[in-house]
Write a protein that holds these residues in place. Structure first.
Motif, PDB file in Angstrom:
ATOM      1  N   LYS A 123       0.445  -1.361  -0.201  1.00 42.01           N
ATOM      2  CA  LYS A 123      -0.123  -0.092  -0.360  1.00 42.01           C
ATOM      3  C   LYS A 123       0.828   1.205   0.564  1.00 42.01           C
ATOM      4  N   ARG A 124       2.101   1.208   0.841  1.00 47.60           N
ATOM      5  CA  ARG A 124       2.974   2.121   0.030  1.00 47.60           C
ATOM      6  C   ARG A 124       3.301   2.892  -0.686  1.00 47.60           C
ATOM      7  N   ARG A 125       4.055   1.634  -1.500  1.00 42.98           N
ATOM      8  CA  ARG A 125       4.902   2.018  -2.758  1.00 42.98           C
ATOM      9  C   ARG A 125       4.136   1.877  -3.723  1.00 42.98           C
ATOM     10  N   ALA A 126       2.444   1.861  -3.294  1.00 41.18           N
ATOM     11  CA  ALA A 126       1.303   1.997  -4.602  1.00 41.18           C
ATOM     12  C   ALA A 126       1.459   3.017  -5.644  1.00 41.18           C
ATOM     13  N   LEU A 127       1.432   3.533  -6.619  1.00 43.04           N
ATOM     14  CA  LEU A 127       2.021   4.294  -6.962  1.00 43.04           C
ATOM     15  C   LEU A 127       0.880   5.543  -7.494  1.00 43.04           C
ATOM     16  N   LYS A 128      -0.039   5.770  -6.487  1.00 40.32           N
ATOM     17  CA  LYS A 128      -0.726   6.696  -5.951  1.00 40.32           C
ATOM     18  C   LYS A 128      -1.281   7.879  -7.021  1.00 40.32           C
TER      19      LYS A 128
END
Length: 235
Positions: A123-128
């Motif tokens: 979740k922290r590394r997702a490309l939001k």
């Protein structure tokens, strides 16, 4: 002659076995290094719909279209989920399962359920920031224990973001008896502590067990040592 099918892990591609392939081939064995959909040279096919089932089918298609039997199926990291699921679906084609610092699949559990804390990291590394929350940025090679500057640079130009559904889609093992009858080995990369618990699980289950004193990407850091173990297991 043995048929090796080497399945890469998250964010990698068939390219990661480049140092290993000639060593196996020189011993007279056939080796296949497919790239899973959406990664490596197939990254142009990436989409939010790609999941674990896509990658399982990728490997089954290789076995069927290449007409492969008595296969030594090797799975690195996330590739462990793939090879275990493939073997459950087509057990008659598989001679040996080898998990290289790999996830050990459990029926009705996703990668996030098999590896504690991984979902939080993803979740922290997702490309939001790119409006692609369904893609997860790859780690730096150094995280996996790669130290050679040339290897690091080579990897950085090839690592790809990982589709989210590869890790939240549950494994479905419908033929556990057939899977249980396939010989299994586990190769632990001892300098990558995040997977020590998985190695312990393999040992507790009574699997054939081996260790390499290296980081997570043994096929890049110690290819000769890795191939020595693979050939010993299947010779």
């Amino acid at each position: 002659m043995a048929n090796f099918v080497l399945v890469h892990g998250s964010c990698h591609g068939g390219w990661c076995w480049k140092k290993v392939t000639p060593l196996i081939s020189n011993n007279g064995d056939a080796v296949y290094t497919p790239t899973l959909t959406g990664l490596g040279e197939r990254s142009h096919l990436v989409s939010r719909d790609i999941g674990l089932d896509t990658h399982i089918l990728d490997i089954i298609q290789v076995l069927e279209y290449e007409d492969l039997n008595k296969v030594i199926l090797v799975g690195h990291s996330y590739g462990g989920l793939v090879i275990g699921s493939v073997a459950a679906k087509v057990p008659g084609r598989i001679r040996h399962l080898i998990y290289l610092d790999g996830y050990i699949p459990e029926d009705n559990k996703s990668a996030f359920e098999v590896v504690p804390g991984l979902e939080t990291i993803y979740k922290r590394r997702a490309l939001k920031e790119k409006d692609m929350e369904w893609l997860v940025a790859p780690y730096e090679p150094e995280v996996w224990g790669v130290t050679d500057p040339m290897d690091i640079q080579w990897m950085k130009t090839r690592l790809s973001p990982m589709p989210w559904h590869t890790h939240d889609q549950a494994v479905r093992i419908t033929s556990s008896e057939a899977l249980n009858n396939i010989p299994k080995s586990y190769i632990s990369c001892t300098e990558y502590e995040d997977f020590h618990f998985m190695a312990q699980k393999a040992k507790s289950a009574g699997w054939d067990y081996h260790e390499l004193t290296t980081g997570h990407d043994a096929m890049i850091t110690v290819p000769n040592n890795l191939v020595q173990i693979l050939e010993k297991l299947t010779g």
